[in-house]
Design a protein around this motif. Sequence first.
Motif, PDB file in Angstrom:
ATOM      1  N   HIS A 214     -23.944 -32.690 -12.411  1.00  7.92           N
ATOM      2  CA  HIS A 214     -22.734 -33.249 -11.812  1.00  7.92           C
ATOM      3  C   HIS A 214     -22.930 -34.729 -11.488  1.00  7.92           C
ATOM      4  O   HIS A 214     -22.038 -35.553 -11.729  1.00  7.92           O
ATOM      5  CB  HIS A 214     -22.358 -32.478 -10.539  1.00  7.92           C
ATOM      6  CG  HIS A 214     -21.692 -31.171 -10.808  1.00  7.92           C
ATOM      7  ND1 HIS A 214     -21.112 -30.409  -9.807  1.00  7.92           N
ATOM      8  CD2 HIS A 214     -21.494 -30.472 -11.957  1.00  7.92           C
ATOM      9  CE1 HIS A 214     -20.606 -29.319 -10.327  1.00  7.92           C
ATOM     10  NE2 HIS A 214     -20.833 -29.326 -11.633  1.00  7.92           N
ATOM     11  N   ARG A 215     -24.099 -35.080 -10.967  1.00  8.20           N
ATOM     12  CA  ARG A 215     -24.363 -36.483 -10.631  1.00  8.20           C
ATOM     13  C   ARG A 215     -24.423 -37.342 -11.899  1.00  8.20           C
ATOM     14  O   ARG A 215     -23.978 -38.501 -11.891  1.00  8.20           O
ATOM     15  CB  ARG A 215     -25.665 -36.595  -9.841  1.00  8.20           C
ATOM     16  CG  ARG A 215     -25.621 -35.953  -8.448  1.00  8.20           C
ATOM     17  CD  ARG A 215     -26.815 -36.407  -7.622  1.00  8.20           C
ATOM     18  NE  ARG A 215     -26.972 -35.646  -6.394  1.00  8.20           N
ATOM     19  CZ  ARG A 215     -26.289 -35.847  -5.274  1.00  8.20           C
ATOM     20  NH1 ARG A 215     -25.331 -36.776  -5.250  1.00  8.20           N
ATOM     21  NH2 ARG A 215     -26.518 -35.124  -4.189  1.00  8.20           N
ATOM     22  N   ARG A 216     -24.954 -36.790 -12.969  1.00  6.47           N
ATOM     23  CA  ARG A 216     -24.975 -37.530 -14.247  1.00  6.47           C
ATOM     24  C   ARG A 216     -23.559 -37.773 -14.741  1.00  6.47           C
ATOM     25  O   ARG A 216     -23.240 -38.865 -15.234  1.00  6.47           O
ATOM     26  CB  ARG A 216     -25.781 -36.755 -15.291  1.00  6.47           C
ATOM     27  CG  ARG A 216     -27.281 -36.757 -15.083  1.00  6.47           C
ATOM     28  CD  ARG A 216     -27.962 -35.929 -16.165  1.00  6.47           C
ATOM     29  NE  ARG A 216     -27.668 -36.428 -17.496  1.00  6.47           N
ATOM     30  CZ  ARG A 216     -27.829 -35.709 -18.609  1.00  6.47           C
ATOM     31  NH1 ARG A 216     -28.246 -34.439 -18.534  1.00  6.47           N
ATOM     32  NH2 ARG A 216     -27.556 -36.243 -19.781  1.00  6.47           N
ATOM     33  N   ILE A 217     -22.707 -36.774 -14.617  1.00  6.10           N
ATOM     34  CA  ILE A 217     -21.311 -36.934 -15.033  1.00  6.10           C
ATOM     35  C   ILE A 217     -20.651 -38.031 -14.200  1.00  6.10           C
ATOM     36  O   ILE A 217     -19.913 -38.871 -14.731  1.00  6.10           O
ATOM     37  CB  ILE A 217     -20.557 -35.600 -14.893  1.00  6.10           C
ATOM     38  CG1 ILE A 217     -21.081 -34.577 -15.910  1.00  6.10           C
ATOM     39  CG2 ILE A 217     -19.051 -35.808 -15.081  1.00  6.10           C
ATOM     40  CD1 ILE A 217     -20.567 -33.175 -15.698  1.00  6.10           C
ATOM     41  N   VAL A 218     -20.926 -38.030 -12.905  1.00  7.57           N
ATOM     42  CA  VAL A 218     -20.356 -39.054 -12.024  1.00  7.57           C
ATOM     43  C   VAL A 218     -20.828 -40.441 -12.451  1.00  7.57           C
ATOM     44  O   VAL A 218     -20.033 -41.397 -12.479  1.00  7.57           O
ATOM     45  CB  VAL A 218     -20.724 -38.782 -10.553  1.00  7.57           C
ATOM     46  CG1 VAL A 218     -20.217 -39.923  -9.664  1.00  7.57           C
ATOM     47  CG2 VAL A 218     -20.139 -37.457 -10.080  1.00  7.57           C
TER      48      VAL A 218
END
Length: 271
Positions: A214-218
Amino acid sequence: MTSARRGRPAGRTPQLRIAETVAAELRSRILAGDEDYRLPTQEQLVQDFGVSYPSIREALRILETEGLVTVRRGNVGGAEVHRPDESSAAYHLGLALQGARVTLGDLADGLRLLEPQCARACAERADRAETVVPALTANADACAALVEDGVAFTHTAREFHDLIVSFTPNLTVRYVVSTLVALWSTQEEAWAEALTKRGEYPSADEASEVVRTHRRIVREIAAGRASEAERLYRTHLTATQALVIDRFGDGVVNAAASARSTFGSTPRTRI
């Protein structure tokens, strides 16, 4: 006796037509009104439309079946207005999918086609740093604090997907995809509850990997790398869906479960 029986349908039909006319006008008022719109009392509606109480009650029943009002009876009676949102849309679409015997695997396929495009749209927003990224980051932080609690983690992680869709600028895409996401979330949360009860929910390390993704997507969204955000989101969606499909994939979409899960939730409408 025969003439009386024949007379009942004839008397009922005009009342139904009147009720449908009143319901159509009230429906238009509800849809055109603001969030605080309230229906007049039944007494006021009788005066406004110049029709009978039974016709007004029939009109309200029509709107109630559509999910636009809830009629309260008794000393505190009245009609509470509900503007349509993704929750009510999910229920009605769920009925259609359930009637067509659409499987959860088919629903998952549809989401993989559509939902990642919302991540792309978020990355293409000029104001993403002020609007999209802070909300997604806050959700990822909340998920990180819940990796030891399967049910709560799944619920919060699903909100990440809700947020992605809610920030999609195109209203049509937003409402269509959010409806499908609401249907899927019901099934994924049921999966989490079932596995938690059996002590088989994925480990905290696996939950932490979801947070990292999720943090990578952000980060991709923040950087405006739309194609990479879409690609990464689709890969992540495929992986998380596989866990649910492995258990429920052949099952048919359940509209009633969706209604229990989504009705009464607060819709996220962002631009």
